[in-house]
Write a protein that holds these residues in place. Structure first.
Motif, PDB file in Angstrom:
ATOM      1  N   GLU A 261       0.633  -1.315  -0.370  1.00  0.00           N
ATOM      2  CA  GLU A 261      -0.203  -0.008  -0.147  1.00  0.00           C
ATOM      3  C   GLU A 261       0.626   1.242   0.272  1.00  0.00           C
ATOM      4  O   GLU A 261       1.744   1.679   0.547  1.00  0.00           O
ATOM      5  CB  GLU A 261      -0.850   0.144   0.825  1.00  0.00           C
ATOM      6  CG  GLU A 261      -1.702   0.828   1.737  1.00  0.00           C
ATOM      7  CD  GLU A 261      -2.260   1.080   2.340  1.00  0.00           C
ATOM      8  OE1 GLU A 261      -3.737   2.456   2.424  1.00  0.00           O
ATOM      9  OE2 GLU A 261      -2.691   0.341   3.041  1.00  0.00           O
ATOM     10  N   SER A 262       0.778   2.426  -0.768  1.00  0.00           N
ATOM     11  CA  SER A 262       1.241   3.566  -0.867  1.00  0.00           C
ATOM     12  C   SER A 262       0.625   4.534  -0.391  1.00  0.00           C
ATOM     13  O   SER A 262      -0.639   4.182  -0.429  1.00  0.00           O
ATOM     14  CB  SER A 262       1.658   4.048  -2.471  1.00  0.00           C
ATOM     15  OG  SER A 262       1.677   5.105  -2.581  1.00  0.00           O
ATOM     16  N   PRO A 263       1.805   5.255   0.792  1.00  0.00           N
ATOM     17  CA  PRO A 263       1.356   5.891   1.706  1.00  0.00           C
ATOM     18  C   PRO A 263       0.935   7.611   0.388  1.00  0.00           C
ATOM     19  O   PRO A 263       1.728   8.005  -0.110  1.00  0.00           O
ATOM     20  CB  PRO A 263       2.596   6.312   2.357  1.00  0.00           C
ATOM     21  CG  PRO A 263       4.106   6.419   1.281  1.00  0.00           C
ATOM     22  CD  PRO A 263       3.156   4.855   0.806  1.00  0.00           C
ATOM     23  N   GLY A 264       0.973   8.861   1.088  1.00  0.00           N
ATOM     24  CA  GLY A 264       0.921   9.549   0.445  1.00  0.00           C
ATOM     25  C   GLY A 264       1.543  10.692   0.772  1.00  0.00           C
ATOM     26  O   GLY A 264       1.832  10.168   2.104  1.00  0.00           O
ATOM     27  N   GLN A 265       2.279  11.570  -0.020  1.00  0.00           N
ATOM     28  CA  GLN A 265       2.743  12.801   0.705  1.00  0.00           C
ATOM     29  C   GLN A 265       1.995  14.332   0.633  1.00  0.00           C
ATOM     30  O   GLN A 265       1.370  14.223  -0.613  1.00  0.00           O
ATOM     31  CB  GLN A 265       3.969  12.955  -0.363  1.00  0.00           C
ATOM     32  CG  GLN A 265       4.934  13.854   0.079  1.00  0.00           C
ATOM     33  CD  GLN A 265       6.010  14.053   1.892  1.00  0.00           C
ATOM     34  OE1 GLN A 265       5.879  12.319   1.550  1.00  0.00           O
ATOM     35  NE2 GLN A 265       5.679  14.737   2.644  1.00  0.00           N
ATOM     36  N   LEU A 266       1.318  14.824   1.708  1.00  0.00           N
ATOM     37  CA  LEU A 266       0.366  16.276   2.169  1.00  0.00           C
ATOM     38  C   LEU A 266       1.861  16.859   2.375  1.00  0.00           C
ATOM     39  O   LEU A 266       2.656  16.272   3.399  1.00  0.00           O
ATOM     40  CB  LEU A 266      -0.361  15.428   2.843  1.00  0.00           C
ATOM     41  CG  LEU A 266      -1.354  16.836   3.667  1.00  0.00           C
ATOM     42  CD1 LEU A 266      -1.847  17.034   2.101  1.00  0.00           C
ATOM     43  CD2 LEU A 266      -2.417  16.514   4.763  1.00  0.00           C
ATOM     44  N   SER A 267       1.707  18.132   0.960  1.00  0.00           N
ATOM     45  CA  SER A 267       2.334  19.157   1.468  1.00  0.00           C
ATOM     46  C   SER A 267       1.960  20.326   1.296  1.00  0.00           C
ATOM     47  O   SER A 267       1.196  20.863   0.622  1.00  0.00           O
ATOM     48  CB  SER A 267       3.628  19.179   0.166  1.00  0.00           C
ATOM     49  OG  SER A 267       2.853  19.473  -1.022  1.00  0.00           O
ATOM     50  N   GLY A 268       2.234  21.596   2.275  1.00  0.00           N
ATOM     51  CA  GLY A 268       2.295  23.126   2.087  1.00  0.00           C
ATOM     52  C   GLY A 268       3.303  24.014   1.870  1.00  0.00           C
ATOM     53  O   GLY A 268       4.607  23.940   2.370  1.00  0.00           O
ATOM     54  N   GLY A 269       2.755  24.403   1.123  1.00  0.00           N
ATOM     55  CA  GLY A 269       4.032  25.437   1.207  1.00  0.00           C
ATOM     56  C   GLY A 269       3.955  27.077   1.427  1.00  0.00           C
ATOM     57  O   GLY A 269       3.137  27.641   2.264  1.00  0.00           O
ATOM     58  N   TRP A 270       5.437  28.253   1.206  1.00  0.00           N
ATOM     59  CA  TRP A 270       4.732  29.307   1.381  1.00  0.00           C
ATOM     60  C   TRP A 270       3.825  30.236   0.682  1.00  0.00           C
ATOM     61  O   TRP A 270       3.890  31.066   0.673  1.00  0.00           O
ATOM     62  CB  TRP A 270       6.485  29.719   0.918  1.00  0.00           C
ATOM     63  CG  TRP A 270       7.272  29.454   1.833  1.00  0.00           C
ATOM     64  CD1 TRP A 270       8.487  28.609   1.053  1.00  0.00           C
ATOM     65  CD2 TRP A 270       8.354  30.312   3.084  1.00  0.00           C
ATOM     66  NE1 TRP A 270       9.678  28.534   2.243  1.00  0.00           N
ATOM     67  CE2 TRP A 270       9.554  29.687   4.105  1.00  0.00           C
ATOM     68  CE3 TRP A 270       7.181  31.222   3.930  1.00  0.00           C
ATOM     69  CZ2 TRP A 270       9.780  30.037   5.079  1.00  0.00           C
ATOM     70  CZ3 TRP A 270       7.953  31.895   4.737  1.00  0.00           C
ATOM     71  CH2 TRP A 270       8.910  30.960   5.302  1.00  0.00           C
ATOM     72  N   ASP A 271       3.220  29.225  -0.401  1.00  0.00           N
ATOM     73  CA  ASP A 271       2.782  30.202  -1.727  1.00  0.00           C
ATOM     74  C   ASP A 271       1.302  29.298  -0.538  1.00  0.00           C
ATOM     75  O   ASP A 271      -0.211  29.729  -0.985  1.00  0.00           O
ATOM     76  CB  ASP A 271       2.416  29.137  -2.516  1.00  0.00           C
ATOM     77  CG  ASP A 271       2.573  27.894  -2.949  1.00  0.00           C
ATOM     78  OD1 ASP A 271       1.944  27.420  -2.136  1.00  0.00           O
ATOM     79  OD2 ASP A 271       2.561  27.366  -3.740  1.00  0.00           O
ATOM     80  N   GLY A 272       1.184  28.685   0.266  1.00  0.00           N
ATOM     81  CA  GLY A 272      -0.357  28.453   1.543  1.00  0.00           C
ATOM     82  C   GLY A 272      -0.393  27.256   0.910  1.00  0.00           C
ATOM     83  O   GLY A 272      -2.242  26.769   0.601  1.00  0.00           O
ATOM     84  N   ARG A 273      -0.802  27.091  -0.415  1.00  0.00           N
ATOM     85  CA  ARG A 273      -1.156  25.842  -1.334  1.00  0.00           C
ATOM     86  C   ARG A 273      -1.201  24.025  -0.424  1.00  0.00           C
ATOM     87  O   ARG A 273      -0.043  24.110   0.065  1.00  0.00           O
ATOM     88  CB  ARG A 273      -0.612  25.645  -2.164  1.00  0.00           C
ATOM     89  CG  ARG A 273      -0.494  26.460  -3.505  1.00  0.00           C
ATOM     90  CD  ARG A 273      -0.442  26.391  -4.686  1.00  0.00           C
ATOM     91  NE  ARG A 273      -0.606  24.885  -5.688  1.00  0.00           N
ATOM     92  CZ  ARG A 273      -0.078  24.450  -6.309  1.00  0.00           C
ATOM     93  NH1 ARG A 273       1.061  24.768  -6.385  1.00  0.00           N
ATOM     94  NH2 ARG A 273       0.110  23.188  -7.021  1.00  0.00           N
ATOM     95  N   LEU A 274      -1.977  23.464  -0.522  1.00  0.00           N
ATOM     96  CA  LEU A 274      -1.690  21.658   0.074  1.00  0.00           C
ATOM     97  C   LEU A 274      -1.824  21.165  -1.463  1.00  0.00           C
ATOM     98  O   LEU A 274      -3.050  20.598  -2.272  1.00  0.00           O
ATOM     99  CB  LEU A 274      -3.054  22.283   0.957  1.00  0.00           C
ATOM    100  CG  LEU A 274      -2.676  22.788   2.568  1.00  0.00           C
ATOM    101  CD1 LEU A 274      -4.011  22.824   3.138  1.00  0.00           C
ATOM    102  CD2 LEU A 274      -1.618  21.785   3.436  1.00  0.00           C
ATOM    103  N   CYS A 275      -1.182  20.456  -1.099  1.00  0.00           N
ATOM    104  CA  CYS A 275      -1.299  19.186  -2.498  1.00  0.00           C
ATOM    105  C   CYS A 275      -0.738  17.503  -1.446  1.00  0.00           C
ATOM    106  O   CYS A 275       0.467  17.292  -0.363  1.00  0.00           O
ATOM    107  CB  CYS A 275      -0.028  19.851  -3.351  1.00  0.00           C
ATOM    108  SG  CYS A 275      -0.279  21.291  -4.287  1.00  0.00           S
ATOM    109  N   LEU A 276      -1.599  16.920  -2.369  1.00  0.00           N
ATOM    110  CA  LEU A 276      -1.306  15.298  -1.650  1.00  0.00           C
ATOM    111  C   LEU A 276      -1.193  14.699  -3.361  1.00  0.00           C
ATOM    112  O   LEU A 276      -1.049  14.823  -4.083  1.00  0.00           O
ATOM    113  CB  LEU A 276      -3.052  15.063  -1.418  1.00  0.00           C
ATOM    114  CG  LEU A 276      -2.601  12.952  -1.185  1.00  0.00           C
ATOM    115  CD1 LEU A 276      -1.546  13.126   0.108  1.00  0.00           C
ATOM    116  CD2 LEU A 276      -4.295  12.791  -1.467  1.00  0.00           C
TER     117      LEU A 276
END
Length: 456
Positions: A261-276
């Motif tokens: 099962e693959s985990p996801g990578q949740l990221s947030g940046g200086w631009d305020g975006r949230l990406c999975l």
């Protein structure tokens, strides 16, 4: 247990002999005549005085010189002194030395001192480790260099290092600053609101330790960037690292098992975006809606697998706890918390079922698992720079400028501290397999420390 006899001579060498008088190995030549040999039983090493201001350190178990991995003399200025004699006092844990001109020196072993130091050329910004045998450590520096450290089987002091470099020309799309690994799961199979975008220039091979982005000789001449966060995805044997320019890098160390099962990578940046991100397919799985309001850059993130919720912190001092749904772009805000200054560190305390946050205002706050209230406030003398949880006893381990401070989560009392770094600590982890804390600092060192044990 090894039984060896060591001898030093005017020929500037040290002989290692067996008990029956057979020469096993010869060290040297050194820079001067050997004037003293001293076995320090506390740590099982030998100090060798050879006409310099600092002794050479020899580790009998491995048969190697380990001076570069021992921090005893790091940063000490003893210009003009020449060590002559050394004597170890095991009962008091002291080493006494005489030196020219007419000097007496005393060293004392400290249980809270640095056990092993790994020097690097540039300030270090991030740290991660893989639960393998032997344990692998990863550090990233401000020049865009990533180091992989592998502990030796024969000595706790010796680590081999392999470096990987990434240049600005290799990166293709804007991405994260703070990041956290989450389990994507299979629940609620809803349509994804945004279609996946594949990373370009993906490296198709699976060679151990190579970046998933191609490198050319021309690329390496470009201006380098620095790394800021690192996480090791155990299920995929992939190291995920984010950089100062807002990009993600992947390094693959083993062949991936498609059934895992693959985990996801949740990221947030200086631009305020949230990406999975889908790490297995190297694609953007979902882009989540931003938290309402002008909250500035996202500085750190944490994930609770028990509650399937994640928390993110901002430069305004606010903390937001949100429900996690990998298939829905709409962010569901569950709780809003706060400090008086920027929140630079967030962790989920799985042993206490609490959120823990650290701020530049010098406070560490423990929040209830639903984020409804602040359960405890711990005060540090300076701003918090990083946090981790001791997985053995539940203590909160904090980087407070150049000092590591360990707090009991229940009483809030500081139970241990470690000093030795010369600059701000940027990354901190607990490695239960080694019973050690590992830290990286802007002083360019990776340091290992004895983990706190109740009753010591």
């Amino acid at each position: 247990m090894l039984h060896r006899v060591l001898s030093g001579s005017f020929d500037q060498t040290v002989g290692i002999w067996s008990q029956d008088g057979q020469l096993i190995h010869r060290l040297g030549p050194f820079t001067g005549n050997i004037t003293a040999l001293c076995y320090v039983a506390t740590v099982g090493i030998v100090w060798i005085a050879s006409g310099t201001s600092q002794p050479t350190i020899y580790e009998p178990q491995s048969g190697e010189i380990v001076s570069q991995f021992i921090s005893t003399f790091r940063g000490q200025q003893m210009e003009g002194l020449v060590l002559q004699q050394l004597l170890s006092l095991p009962d008091s844990r002291h080493v006494i030395g005489s030196a020219k001109p007419q000097q007496m020196l005393v060293w004392r072993y400290s249980e809270l001192g640095c056990l092993t130091v790994l020097p690097c050329k540039h300030p270090l910004e991030c740290l991660a480790y893989a639960k393998k045998e032997p344990v692998l450590l990863f550090s990233g520096d401000s020049s865009g260099m990533l180091q992989k450290w592998e502990r030796s089987y024969i000595s706790p002091f010796i680590y081999s290092m392999e470096s990987f470099h990434i240049s600005e020309a290799q990166l293709e799309r804007r991405g994260p600053f703070a990041q956290q690994m989450v389990k994507s799961g299979k629940e609620e199979p809803q349509p994804r609101p945004c279609s996946p975008r594949k990373w370009r220039k993906a490296y198709s091979g699976r060679q151990s330790g190579h970046s998933l982005f191609r490198t050319t000789a021309k690329d390496t001449q470009k201006e380098s960037i620095g790394f800021t966060r690192a996480i090791f995805a155990e299920e995929l044997d992939i190291l995920v690292v984010s950089a100062t320019n807002g990009k993600i890098y992947l390094w693959e160390f083993e062949s991936f098992n498609p059934g895992t099962e693959s985990p996801g990578q949740l990221s947030g940046g200086w631009d305020g975006r949230l990406c999975l991100w889908d790490l297995q397919n190297r694609s953007l799985q979902n882009e989540l809606s931003s938290v309402p309001g002008n909250n500035g850059p996202i500085l750190d993130m944490a994930y609770s697998p028990k509650r399937r919720e994640f928390a993110l912190s901002s430069s305004t001092g606010r903390i937001f706890i949100c429900a996690f749904n990998p298939h829905c772009a709409n962010l569901v805000l569950l709780a809003e918390l706060g400090h008086q200054a920027s929140v630079v560190a967030l962790v989920w305390h799985s042993l206490e079922d609490k959120w823990v946050s650290g701020s530049e205002d010098g406070s560490i706050r423990l929040w209830s698992e639903d984020g409804g209230c602040c359960m405890k406030v711990l005060r540090a003398p300076r701003g918090i720079t990083c946090l981790c949880i001791d997985q053995a006893n539940g203590c909160i381990v904090a980087g407070v400028h150049d000092t590591i401070r360990v707090y009991d989560a229940n009483s809030g009392v500081q139970v241990q501290s470690h000093t030795g770094h010369q600059d701000t600590i940027k990354g901190l982890i607990h490695v239960p397999e080694m019973e050690q804390y590992v830290s990286v600092s802007l002083d360019g060192t990776v340091c290992m420390w004895k983990a706190y044990r109740q009753g010591d």
